[in-house]
Each structure stands twice: as C-alpha cells, then as structure tokens.
Scaffold this active site. Structure first.
Site, mmCIF file in Angstrom:
data_model
loop_
_atom_site.group_PDB
_atom_site.id
_atom_site.type_symbol
_atom_site.label_atom_id
_atom_site.label_comp_id
_atom_site.label_asym_id
_atom_site.label_seq_id
_atom_site.Cartn_x
_atom_site.Cartn_y
_atom_site.Cartn_z
ATOM 1 N N ASN A 201 12.003 1.036 -6.187
ATOM 2 C CA ASN A 201 12.088 1.087 -7.768
ATOM 3 C C ASN A 201 11.480 1.850 -8.671
ATOM 4 O OD1 ASN A 201 10.408 -1.066 -6.260
ATOM 5 N ND2 ASN A 201 10.000 -1.559 -8.370
ATOM 6 N N TYR A 202 9.776 1.818 -8.191
ATOM 7 C CA TYR A 202 9.095 2.777 -9.274
ATOM 8 C C TYR A 202 9.003 3.795 -9.008
ATOM 9 C CZ TYR A 202 6.790 -1.437 -11.439
ATOM 10 O OH TYR A 202 6.100 -2.554 -12.340
ATOM 11 N N PHE B 186 1.007 -1.370 0.153
ATOM 12 C CA PHE B 186 0.043 -0.106 0.005
ATOM 13 C C PHE B 186 0.858 1.106 0.108
ATOM 14 C CE2 PHE B 186 -2.803 -3.328 2.087
ATOM 15 C CZ PHE B 186 -3.749 -3.309 1.330
ATOM 16 N N ASP B 187 1.378 1.763 -1.209
ATOM 17 C CA ASP B 187 2.058 2.718 -1.090
ATOM 18 C C ASP B 187 2.016 4.114 -0.387
ATOM 19 O OD1 ASP B 187 4.477 1.406 -2.603
ATOM 20 O OD2 ASP B 187 3.344 1.482 -4.496
#
Lengths: 671, 671
Positions: free
Chosen positions: B395-396, B311-312
C-alpha cells in the site's frame, strides 16, 4: 481608482496626511517621525467586515487609522498618537517616555559619521598603527542593557573594523579592532573604550593603552564579493524555469488567489510581511500570520559583548530593513513583487520597492501510488506558492518565506545567511564561547530565536488548543504475551493561557481545533496542527537582562487569548528595555487566568538555532534552514490535493541524459 | 568493454554465472534463488583499491564475488554460499535453517492466487453477501510473530478487501473485509479466520459466523486513480525546467562527478540505493551511505494486527521493490536513470530499469549578503544534485533521496506517501488506536522508523565521535549582575560502542571528527556533524516481539565499530525473527567493549514518524517529509560554496508579473 482595503498598508498620501495632522497638532515643534503605520482595525470591527466581504455583502465602513510614534523636539520626549484619516482627527495621544523608539538605518549612518570624525576615535585609530591602505569602518549596534550604563537615555554601541581594500564591499568583519565607542541619544560619542581580551577585565578609556595592530593577522581569504574573489567555479550550467502560460496565481492589489488559497498580503515597518485572512477552498483557516519578534543574544560574557542581544524587529525593525529583491536575483520563474511605503523622519513617504515577492516553485512529488498488481503509477507534483521577504540587519541576512502548498499546508521557512558578527582575538588564542574563523577573527557563539505568531481562525474565530501525545497502552499483566504493542493518543485541552513545551519523545502534537465543527468522517473537531521546529531555548541565566527581556524565549509554545495590542512577543518597546515585557507579562497581568478554550486564541511558536559558528560559515554563511508547518488534521474529509493534475511527460517535458560509456558496459551479457 | 568496478552491482552475466555455479554444485536439486547479489569486497581489501584508484596508481586486483541465498528443494532448507566469479568457485556454504528468506513479489502473487481459489475463502466471501459488482482482492503481508503460531515455518498473512469497480486500479483499501487467511511456507491456505471487532477477542475459524457486508459502508469518495476521480483542478499552469547546456553532472558508469563531489552509485536487492566512496574537492568524506532498515509496527493491539510489523527491507527488500521511474513522471529537467539487475527464482537475470534517477534541482538561495552602506547585494543560488529511488511496499510508497549541495552538505530526505493500510470498523464505531477515514474504514496508528547507516571517512578511515552540547557558563555569585549571559560548549568523545540520545534542549550535536587532521584555522579536528530528525522511538512495550526484534528503534543514534557483515540495523534475517538481532546484539556480543575512538566507526541514525493518520491522508497520502543532514563542521578553512557563481538576471531570466489593478491603485498619491 480601486478601493483601499482596511488591511492595506498605508498609501503614500495617507502617510503624508497623517504626518501633516500631527504637525498641525504641534505647531512650531521639531517632530521626528519614527513610526507612521496602519493601525489595523480592532478585530471586533474587522471580523464583520471580512465576513460581509466573503459573502459579497455590503461591507461596514471601517475608518483608516494611522498609528504614529514620534519624538517631540528630541529623543527624550517620545509620544504616540492615532490619526483617523477619514475624520482627519488626532486622538489617543500617549506619552511614551521611559521607552525608546527603534534605531533606524538613518540613525546608524549618523552614528558612523559621528564616530569617524570624533577626535578620540581618530586618536585610537592612530594608536593602532594600521596599515596604510586601511579604511576604518564602524558598525553601530542597538544597546542591550548590562547594568553598567543608565538606561533612561537612549544609546548606541559602535564596534570598529577595518578593510584593507579600496573596494567598498570588502569584508571589514575580517579585521575587528580592539576598541568601541558609546554614543548618546544625541548620537554623539560619549566614551571611546579599549576592549580587554581577558574575561572579567573591565573596559577602560582609550588612553595610550591600545596595542599596535598585529600585522600577522593580515590575510586574503575573507572576501565574499565577486570582484574580490576572482576564482569562481565554472561547472554550474544554466537552470531556468519556464512558465509558458504564466503563473498559476491571480493577484489584485494585495489579494492573492492561488490553488484554492485566498489571502491578503500585509506589510509593516516592524514585522515586515504579514499574511491576513487566509482561506482554503472558501473555508477560514488563519486570521493573521506573522513573525512577531526575533532575538539574537551573544554568548561571549566579556564586556562589552553582553550588550550584543538584538531584538531585530523591536530594536531595528524587520520591515524597514527588507531588501529590494530586484537588486539581487533571488528567485526563478514568474515573479510578482510588492512595493510598500515607509517614511522619512520628516514624515515624507518613502517607497520600499520589491520588498516582498510572490512566485511558484516545484517541490517534487506531492503524492504517488503504484498498484503493484497492475504496475500503474499515479504521481502528482507539488506546486508551492512562496511569499518571501529578506531582511539585512547589519551583518546578517534572514530570508523569511511562507510556503503554501496544494495539500492545504503552510510552511514557514527561515534561512539565516550573511556575515558573522566578529570580535578580535590574538593570534594563537582560543575562547570557549566562540570559533576562530580567520587569523585574529573570532565569531562568538550566539542564538537566533524567532517567534511566529499564529492567529488561527479554524472554521471561525473561536478555537481551542488540544495537546495530543502518543503513549503505549497499559501492559498486560502477563508480560510474556509479547503482544503488548498497542498505543493510543492522550488528548488534553488547554484551559487557560500558558507556555507549553515541545516533546519529540511523546510525539507531542499541538492541534488548533474548532470544537463546534465536527468532521463527519472522524466524528471529532476539525483542526490544524503545528509541526514545530525542535530548538534549544535561551541559554542566558534567568537572572540576566537577556532572559528578563525575552520572555518568549523561555518556552517553545505559548497560547494566549487574542488582544488587539498584543502583537509582539517581547513587547512593544524592546530597545533598552530592562524589565519583563511580552507574552509572560501579559499572562501575569490578567486579573484572573484567561480561558483559551473555545475562545479567540493566539498560538506563538518560539524556535531557532544555537549558532556556534563553523569556519564554513565564514566569510559568508551558507543558509541554515529552519521550518515550521501548519497542516490540516481532520479538517477536510479527504486529501485536499486529490484533484491535483497527474504528472506526465507531455507536461513535464523532462530530458533524458544518456551515458555512452555505461550503455557499452552493460549491453553484452556473456557467460 | 569498460572495466567493472569492484563496487558495481552484479552484471547480468555474473548473475547467470553465479546461478550456474550453484546449480552445478547441487546437481538434480530444485533450487529456488532468493538472493544473488554482489558480495562487496572486505573493507580491508577495498581501501587499498580505492586509495590507488584515487591516486591514479595501479589497482590491486579484487575478485568479483557473489553472495547467494537459496532454498534447496523447498522452504525448509535455506542455504547461503559465496561464489568467486573469477575462479568460478563456490565457498562459504552455510546452513541458514531457522531463518527465513524475504518474501518477494512473486510469492505475494502466488499467495493471492492460492487464497482466492481456496474453498474456505470462497465460502467466506459468499457468507459476506457482497454487492454483485464486488471483486475481492487479497493483500499478503509478511508475518510478524505474536506468540500464537509456530515460527519455525515461514508463513504469510492475507488480508481481504474488495473493490466495487471494474477498474483494476480502484482502491480496494476502501473496503476492508472481516476475515483473514494464514498461509504456510508452501504458500497454501492453512486457516481462514474471522477477525473480531472487539479488543481482547480471539480470532475464530470462519464457520457461518461472518456477518453480511454492511452496505451502508458503500461510498464513492475513496478513489485516487484519475480515471475514477474525474473532477480535477485545472488551475495549475505548466512549470518546466530548461537546462540549455545540459546537466552540470558528468557520469561514467556508476561514477558521478558534480560540483566537486565524486561518488559511486550502488544498488542491491535489499538497501536499494547505496552511495559509495564520497569525496568533495578530492577529500574523503564518507565511505558508504545507505538506508539500512526500516520498521513499520502497527499500534492496534487486537488479533491479528500485532502481526503487522514490517521490516520493509529485511522482509520484503527495498531494492527489489524499487519503482521504474520512467513509469511515473517523477522529476523535472535533465535526468539520468540507472538500471540494475535482479534475478528470477530460477537465477535468470531480470532487468530493473530506471530504479535510480539523478538530476539537479534549484533550492533557492545558498548565501546572500547586502552591504547596507553600498546597497550592493551579492546572491548565489543553491543547486542540488538529487539521487532518488522510490519503493512501493504493497500500500505504501517511500521516496528516498540523497541531496548533495554546493556547500559540501548531504541531506537524506524521506517522503512517505501511498495508501494507508486499513482495517474494517463498524459504522459509528471508534477505536483509540486508529482514525476512521471513510465509512467502515479504519486506518490504525503506526510508526515508520528508519535506520540511516553512515560509514564515515572524514579525511581517512579512522574517525571519532564527539558529542557536543551548549550549556550556560557558571553563574556569578552575585546574581544581580544581570550579565550572566555566557555559554560554552561541552565536548565529550565517545569511547566505546553505545546507543545515544538526541536532545534539542541542550542542542546536542554529533560530530564525526578525525583527530589526526587539525583544521589550521580553528586548531581543532576536522569533522562532519549529523543534524538529526527528532523523532519518537518505538512505542511497543519492551516485552513485546516488536521491541525485541527492532533493537535499532530503541535509540536515535548508535555508534559501532565497522564490521563488514554488520550492514542491517535489525540483523540479516528479520522475517519472523523472534529474538534480538541487530545493533544492540552485536554490541552485546563483543568479548570486551570495542573502542570507537580513532577507529573505523559506523554511525547509525534512527528516525521516523509516529503516524496517527489524519483523514487528509486518505485515500492517498500527501507526502510526509523527514530529513537528516550531514554538514561539514570545521572541515574546510572557509565556506566551500564561496566560489559559486553569483546569481543574476542575465542567467536567471526571470519574468516580471505585473498587476494592472494594483498599479492603478497605487499610482496616484493624493492628499
């Protein structure tokens, strides 16, 4: 003089030559030319040419051939022929009786003139007791069969409107009148009919039964032309695109090279813009991309509105209705325009200037990564090459554009704009199949359904279609484990020609792959995927003419084996067609199911919009955008845009906007 | 000094003040501040303020309140309080034990350091016999429950990689290693475990069981940083945006005025960019727009990968991970940046510069019509105002942007980019839940699911949700009539809080309407419609923790009654949550079903992508775009962009590109 490429549209002297050869073949006949267009070389002859061309080898010589459709003396004798322009020889003469040529703008104008001078029309206008300043305008429409008229003769429907301004660009769709005319194949008025307002009522000949125009409908809010809309916002400041070193594309005739892409621009009277022989970084990707047809059926069930169901390409021609983009101001930056040639009914070449434009746009960020450890950000911007054409079909405009990007993706974008086709409505009335957009003006519900024809050549001409879905893995017996989170893709090759459904619920992906070319990294076939535009298919009942005639509108995806003559999703002759024609008919007509696995296949995507008008779409409609993409999927061995230059301020020259109020407010932390 | 608006994020001195008040409340305690953020005024107090403000009347005075979450001494004592900054008073002190604070970048760095100095980790690295030039890098991940570890303690997973270059921005995801570490709430290593390559195998403590690194995996094609990718295309020529008179927007603090739009920019540690109190031409449209949560579950079922389900926003914070947009070069033209303030764990204000940018873009044609009779073309170009923020979560990268246009439409666009999170794979192996993107590098399948929270105020705060579908009219008994073409819309109001499905097959439209405000033209309620992004919902089994924890991922549309505390679709505390939390739980918790008809409702849209990586997404991913729109539907009385200035060459200053080869080739018609 530069060599003509086999895919170049006909040059003006070729049009003249073709017409002359046909004329010489029929001495004394009164010929009406409807189509003089390039007959593209058969694919089996074209492929060796294109392959030799790419290798820089000597090309086989391909004859230039024109395809010609014409009336012999009158609209009841419809013929087709081919002319070999090298040998100056006519062949393949075919009788097309029983089908009808598309209706062109010249004919539309003749219909308007015929209507307005017709005595019954004049009597109808008089009966309406229109305001003195009224100018009656007539909108001819190609005729969609409704079972009421004999379809063996070509006919045209005319709808009547008026404008209440001297200005020639005043919006006549603001005042739909309640009668129509039916015109014969000789473009003369056959009937002038009162349109009933109730459902289920029949049209009756105009004969003292027209009500005077209801002057309470007069309003001033339906204009769009700047001369007639003086109040314009002044808040929009200039925004210009500067390309100090010129564009990044190179063109030579109809060949374009841009950012590793190479393709050839084509154009014809019907599909308009066509993209041929597309490669990226020297690898074949697509053989031919075009919008093959579009269908705009209306949902108002009352006579005569079921007759409104336009195959805009088959009935009117997409290419012949393309805008001169120099007329408007449709793009920013450095723009190359393409001119092509059409012809008059007499076979005289007619230039169509600026019907395709080619320019670049900036599309924001293409890729970015910030290493959070070092805080180093690496960003590239996305430059896109746009090949655009815009058509006007009476009231509506369609903006069609192929967008090529640096990541080897192609997006086909459609923007619908223009003016709604309207029908009259009594003040205070409502109908369940339309929206009242101004006093007395009803915009009926309708659909816009497009068929994009994708003739792929993924690393060669033999391709397969792989349908892939994402599904959960089988669940452990012990459902209490709570780690049942795995999911996999289920892949199935399509064996034979078939329609297919889209399905966002299973994330269904349509991959065109080459089973003979294996990606060394993924150890699977190389491919491109279709990213569909999720749409509602045709709403008309399967028993209706609309449904029978528009086979491509039943399913969003179709795959067929390539055949040179199968270019148009609703068939070659759509005008007043009464039986099935197009994709499904082709598939049914095969002697045995045709394999499309490891074959020369064609993918067709039907997409569009169910357009139930909003009042915001009036008097001119803000664009409604639709987009379909073709993206590499395990075609390359890594991101093909990895080598795009890094974005930086030295190149971007962005300007900082400061806000004095805010800096004051934030400057002084105090406790 | 400018007045602070009740919706302005906390100023630095307010952060300091809030921290001081909490510190004074707990003398001697070692406080670790996790959240110091604006507690937005309760809506019932905020509405009278905003109404008075718009009328230019005297505002009610609203207290500035901070919401604070902190650890008392250590991570086992989690507390929340509010501080009234005017009265300097702490209240609402709440014990949050049993839930966990999000993991911030500082903690991540501590985890990395703890891992790399741990003896067991060092022993594991040694056992791998890595190449001499290897630098081991550790990627901490928030922990998603898999039923294997006790969740009462906060813990972190660390995945190990290496880079084979001295360059600090070399891509370590190119070399995933086969062991992981589990860290405790004190950020110390608990276990170092070998990751098995087979499915169904368990992780085992690293103990002489690691295989030496397979040096055949070494490759040179996985870098993205320009220093390491020297071969760059040089074909892209400069493309600049010039705005000679400056931008068309005006800003004052966080208030933006642009092309009849007026709204307020907000920002917080969790949602990042928030848009408040949106009006168009003086009419209320939306009260609050924000991305409420996002969930990224991975589809690899092997231990430990079910623990990867981020859940970013709830676990990591969207706002705190926002990029400094001045670092990269993310936009063209005239750009205003917004700075906001976060804080250290000690409660010291920390500036977040340039985390939101505001600029204009050109979006092609907005509307066009050519009168085919006069050949007069009228074209307007679409200017768009972009409010953008970009976050990096390990990473994203996610690029989030609200696009406002001149036709009163808002589009929320998400672009996913950055680097794939990878796992090791043996050379030559394949798995059904991932793609091999480089030798020894597997990118597992995963989903990105976003929840856009739409708090509407369509001409006021009491709104209803109308679900509309297009259906064929009943067919005549006589199916041979072939005029069964009518279709109508079926409309249904949603009575109570509920999830809803999207359905392109029925062209289902979600309209937020105000039943008390009737459009004088259409005689129906004014409204805005949601144009959804059609997406696959969660694939994980309903029995799984992933599914239990991510209620919003079950359906694409939800409607609830507004409650001040219901801002986050997966609930307030997502880190290691084990039970349902969020939208569905709220709905279930009501004593009786809550009406949402003519009420203060909230619409939530879940959308995203099932991301089964392509090799083209490696080593850095070209953006994958998703877009959701909010468009007026019978809100105005005509096209609100009708008054946009006409596009013309005097303003556009486009440049004609000529092509000498072509002009030669086309100039000489000959017969």
């Amino acid at each position: 003089m530069a060599t003509i490429h086999p895919l170049d549209p006909l040059k003006p002297y070729e049009i003249t030559q073709a017409a002359t050869i046909v004329k010489n073949h029929f001495p004394g006949a009164k010929l009406i030319f409807r189509v003089i267009t390039l007959s593209e070389p058969p694919k089996k002859e074209l492929i060796p040419f294109l392959q030799a061309e790419k290798l820089g080898k000597r090309h086989p010589v391909l004859p230039r051939v024109a395809q010609i459709q014409f009336y012999l003396d009158n609209a009841t004798q419809f013929r087709q022929a081919r002319v070999n322009l090298v040998e100056r020889k006519l062949y393949d003469l075919t009788n097309l009786d029983g089908t009808h040529a598309y209706v062109d703008a010249g004919e539309m104008q003749k219909c308007e003139a015929a209507c307005l001078k017709d005595e019954r029309v004049q009597a109808a206008i008089k009966a309406l007791q229109l305001p003195e300043e009224a100018t009656v305008v007539c909108d001819p429409w190609t005729y969609s069969p409704d079972g009421m008229n004999d379809m063996s003769r070509r006919c045209v429907m005319c709808f009547f409107y008026m404008r209440l301004s001297d200005h020639e660009d005043a919006n006549h769709y603001a005042y739909p009148l309640e009668f129509v005319a039916e015109l014969s194949d000789e473009l003369t008025v056959m009937e002038v009919l009162k349109v009933p307002s109730g459902a289920g009522e029949k049209m009756t000949p105009v004969d003292g039964n027209l009500r005077p125009f209801d002057r309470s409908k007069i309003h001033s809010t339906s204009e769009y032309h700047p001369d007639l809309v003086p109040e314009r916002r002044t808040s929009v400041k200039p925004y210009n695109v500067t390309q100090s070193d010129g564009p990044s594309f190179q063109s030579s005739g109809n060949l374009i090279n841009w950012e590793k892409w190479r393709f050839r621009v084509g154009f014809n009277y019907r599909e308009g813009l066509v993209i041929h022989d597309v490669t990226y970084d020297g690898r074949q990707v697509f053989h031919r991309l075009s919008l093959s047809e579009m269908f705009v059926p209306y949902g108002d069930p009352r006579a005569p509105y079921p007759r409104k169901a336009a195959f805009d390409f088959g009935n009117n021609g997409g290419g012949v209705n393309a805008n001169n983009l120099g007329l408007g101001c449709d793009c920013l930056g450095h723009i190359k325009y393409f001119n092509f040639w059409h012809h008059t009914n007499d076979g005289v070449p007619l230039e169509m200037p600026n019907v395709v434009c080619c320019h670049e746009i900036d599309d924001g960020i293409l890729w970015k990564h910030t290493n959070y450890r070092t805080q180093n950000a690496v960003v590239t911007r996305s430059r896109v090459l746009v090949l655009q054409t815009i058509i006007t079909v009476s009231n509506y405009e369609y903006i069609f554009a192929f967008h090529f990007n640096q990541a080897a993706e192609i997006t086909y974008e459609v923007r619908a704009t223009g003016i709604l086709s309207t029908a009259f409505i009594d003040v205070g009335d409502k109908v369940p199949y339309g929206t009242t957009v101004a006093p007395g003006v009803m915009a009926p519900y309708h659909q816009h359904l497009f068929s994009l024809r994708i003739d792929p050549a993924i690393d060669g001409y033999k391709n397969s279609l792989l349908v892939e879905e994402s599904h959960p893995m089988p669940v452990d017996d012990d459902r209490s484990s709570k780690t049942n989170v795995g999911y996999i893709t289920k892949k199935e090759y399509v064996d034979h020609e078939t329609p297919l459904d889209t399905d966002n619920r299973s994330a269904r992906v349509f991959k065109i792959v080459n089973e003979s070319v294996i990606n060394p990294i993924t150890d699977g076939p190389v491919g491109y995927k279709l990213v569909p535009h999720y749409s509602q298919m045709l709403l008309a009942d399967p028993s209706s003419f609309h449904s029978i005639r528009s086979e491509f509108c039943d399913y969003p995806v179709w795959v067929t084996r390539h055949h040179d003559q199968e270019l148009f999703a609703a068939g070659e002759h759509t005008l007043q067609s009464e039986t099935g024609s197009g994709i499904a008919t082709w598939i049914k007509s095969r002697q045995a199911p045709l394999s499309v696995r490891d074959e020369d296949l064609v993918l067709w995507h039907t997409f569009g919009t169910t357009h139930n008008p909003r009042v915001e779409d009036w008097p001119v409609m803000p664009v409604e955008k639709m987009a379909v993409s073709l993206k590499p999927i395990n075609f390359f061995t890594r991101n093909p845009a990895l080598d795009v230059p890094i974005s930086n301020q030295a190149v971007n020259k962005s300007v900082l906007v400061t806000d004095k109020v805010e800096s004051l407010c934030c400057r002084t932390p105090r406790l």
